[in-house]
Design an enzyme around this catalytic site. Structure first.
Site, PDB file in Angstrom:
ATOM      1  CG  ASP A 162      14.447 -13.044 -45.661  1.00  0.00           C
ATOM      2  OD1 ASP A 162      15.418 -13.490 -45.171  1.00  0.00           O
ATOM      3  OD2 ASP A 162      14.469 -11.743 -46.476  1.00  0.00           O
ATOM      4  CG  ASP A 163       9.428 -14.031 -47.337  1.00  0.00           C
ATOM      5  OD1 ASP A 163       9.993 -13.265 -46.628  1.00  0.00           O
ATOM      6  OD2 ASP A 163       9.180 -14.073 -48.618  1.00  0.00           O
ATOM      7  CG  HIS A 213      11.411 -10.909 -43.132  1.00  0.00           C
ATOM      8  ND1 HIS A 213      12.145  -9.971 -43.586  1.00  0.00           N
ATOM      9  CD2 HIS A 213      10.776 -11.669 -44.287  1.00  0.00           C
ATOM     10  CE1 HIS A 213      11.942  -9.889 -44.947  1.00  0.00           C
ATOM     11  NE2 HIS A 213      11.023 -11.012 -45.393  1.00  0.00           N
ATOM     12  CG  HIS A 217       6.538 -10.311 -46.347  1.00  0.00           C
ATOM     13  ND1 HIS A 217       6.588  -9.483 -47.309  1.00  0.00           N
ATOM     14  CD2 HIS A 217       7.906 -10.955 -45.984  1.00  0.00           C
ATOM     15  CE1 HIS A 217       7.847  -9.676 -48.014  1.00  0.00           C
ATOM     16  NE2 HIS A 217       8.545 -10.503 -47.043  1.00  0.00           N
ATOM     17  CG  HIS A 307      12.762 -15.480 -50.398  1.00  0.00           C
ATOM     18  ND1 HIS A 307      13.600 -14.822 -51.400  1.00  0.00           N
ATOM     19  CD2 HIS A 307      12.164 -14.402 -49.926  1.00  0.00           C
ATOM     20  CE1 HIS A 307      13.588 -13.475 -51.392  1.00  0.00           C
ATOM     21  NE2 HIS A 307      12.748 -13.271 -50.326  1.00  0.00           N
TER      22      HIS A 307
HETATM   23 ZN   LIG Z   1      10.430 -11.419 -47.336  1.00  0.00          ZN
END
Ligand SMILES: [Zn+2]
Length: 357
Positions: A162-163, A213, A217, A307
């Site tokens: 993620d991210d 995603h 955020h 991540h």
């Molecule tokens: Zn995230």
């Protein structure tokens, strides 16, 4: 608190920074930064005004800066929505407004720490919302409308990152996966997609899946349904512009699904996916601990949360070979979320359907 205040707003193209002193005078001309220039922005803030580094003020819709900034030792504060005018449909309130907020009422801001993360001080509210959302989420899972794990009798696992994308770590993760012929899913934020389209292309070209995603955020509890829709749609569009394909899956930042957020997602043409194994790599407990957490928790059907962007993910990269080798040794195949959720890979459903069905 520092007597210099750097308000940092996010936009569709990056960050906008306004630095004021205690009297409300500009310490520097307002500046703009790309989504992948976080390291440069941190250096600039540190060297500003003869080393009188400003306190940084962010909105709760910006979850991408507090990690790298607190890790770099900057003083980071969050201005929560009740302190601010309503934000636009897309983007945060102006940087100057954030700096002014800090100057006028510094005590009202929440200090964000590395340990507490983006939601420092709002953990109770978060857990309460997630708890209230659980019965609805359980129904969605049972109805095949939220994917959490695949069949437990099929030896396959989905690693997810993620991210990102990230200027440093994405390539490292891709190299490791490539070495083992493993496939994974990358849940990207739109903010980084527009800043690093080549990294997105690299992910797609290597045969991995791309997921959505959100754009910046955000803490989803603080968004209006319109703002949530923009976060998802703009990110899907940004990914589609780079890869030619809109992502199938949406993963909510922080897994923050309250009944209100779930209601806002209802009617959205994206499929929801969570995870059943959290590597807890964001806490940076050391590569050995990260690998052990994954290998202890994962089995057939698992979706593993890790991540690769928005912070120093060096430990995740270091842990990855041991994770991949450990899973392969158990005869588990490493596949994408779509492959894991395919009709022959899920329990008694015909796959996971978008929320608008
Ligand atoms: Zn995230």
């Amino acid at each position: 608190m520092s007597t210099r205040y750097a308000g940092i707003a996010w936009t569709g193209t990056g960050y906008r920074v306004e630095v004021l002193d205690g009297a409300g005078r500009r310490v520097a001309e307002p500046s703009s930064w790309g989504g992948a220039q976080v390291a440069e922005l941190i250096s600039w803030l540190r060297e500003l005004d003869g080393g009188r580094t400003p306190a940084v003020v962010l909105e709760s819709t910006n979850g991408l800066l507090d990690g790298p900034m607190t890790a770099a030792g900057l003083e980071v504060y969050r201005a929560d929505p009740w302190l601010l005018p309503p934000g636009p449909r897309f983007g945060s309130v102006p940087a100057e407004r954030l700096a002014e907020q800090a100057r006028n009422a510094p005590d009202a801001l929440a200090r964000v720490t590395a340990e507490g993360g983006s939601l420092t001080g709002r953990a109770e509210e978060y857990f309460d919302g997630v708890r209230r959302g659980e019965p609805i989420l359980a129904e969605l899972k049972a109805a095949g409308r939220c994917f959490e794990h695949g069949r437990r009798d099929v030896p396959r696992v989905a690693l997810t990152f993620d991210d990102g994308p990230d200027p440093v770590h994405t390539r490292q993760v891709l190299d490791i996966l490539d070495r083992y012929g493993a496939r994974a899913t990358f849940f990207c934020v739109g903010h980084h997609v527009v800043a690093l389209p080549d990294e997105v292309r690299r992910i797609a070209a290597a045969g991995h899946e791309l997921g959505n995603h959100s754009w910046s955020h955000p803490f989803l509890f603080d968004l209006t349904p319109d703002q949530l829709g923009e976060q998802i749609d703009r990110t899907a569009e940004a990914l589609a512009r780079v890869t030619g394909e809109a992502p199938t899956w949406f993963r909510p930042p922080y897994g923050a699904l309250s009944p209100e957020v779930l209601a806002a997602l209802e009617g959205h043409s994206t499929s929801l996916t969570m995870w059943d194994v959290d590597a807890r790599d964001w806490a940076r407990p050391g590569p050995e601990r990260i690998a052990a957490t994954v290998l202890e928790g994962a089995g057939p059907g698992s979706v593993v949360l890790m991540h690769e962007g928005a912070g120093d993910r060096g430990q995740t990269v270091q842990a990855l070979p041991a994770i991949v080798e450990g899973l392969l040794e158990r005869g588990l195949e490493l596949v994408t979320v779509s492959e894991l959720s395919a009709p022959d890979g899920t329990e008694g459903t015909d796959g996971t359907r978008p929320l608008d069905r």
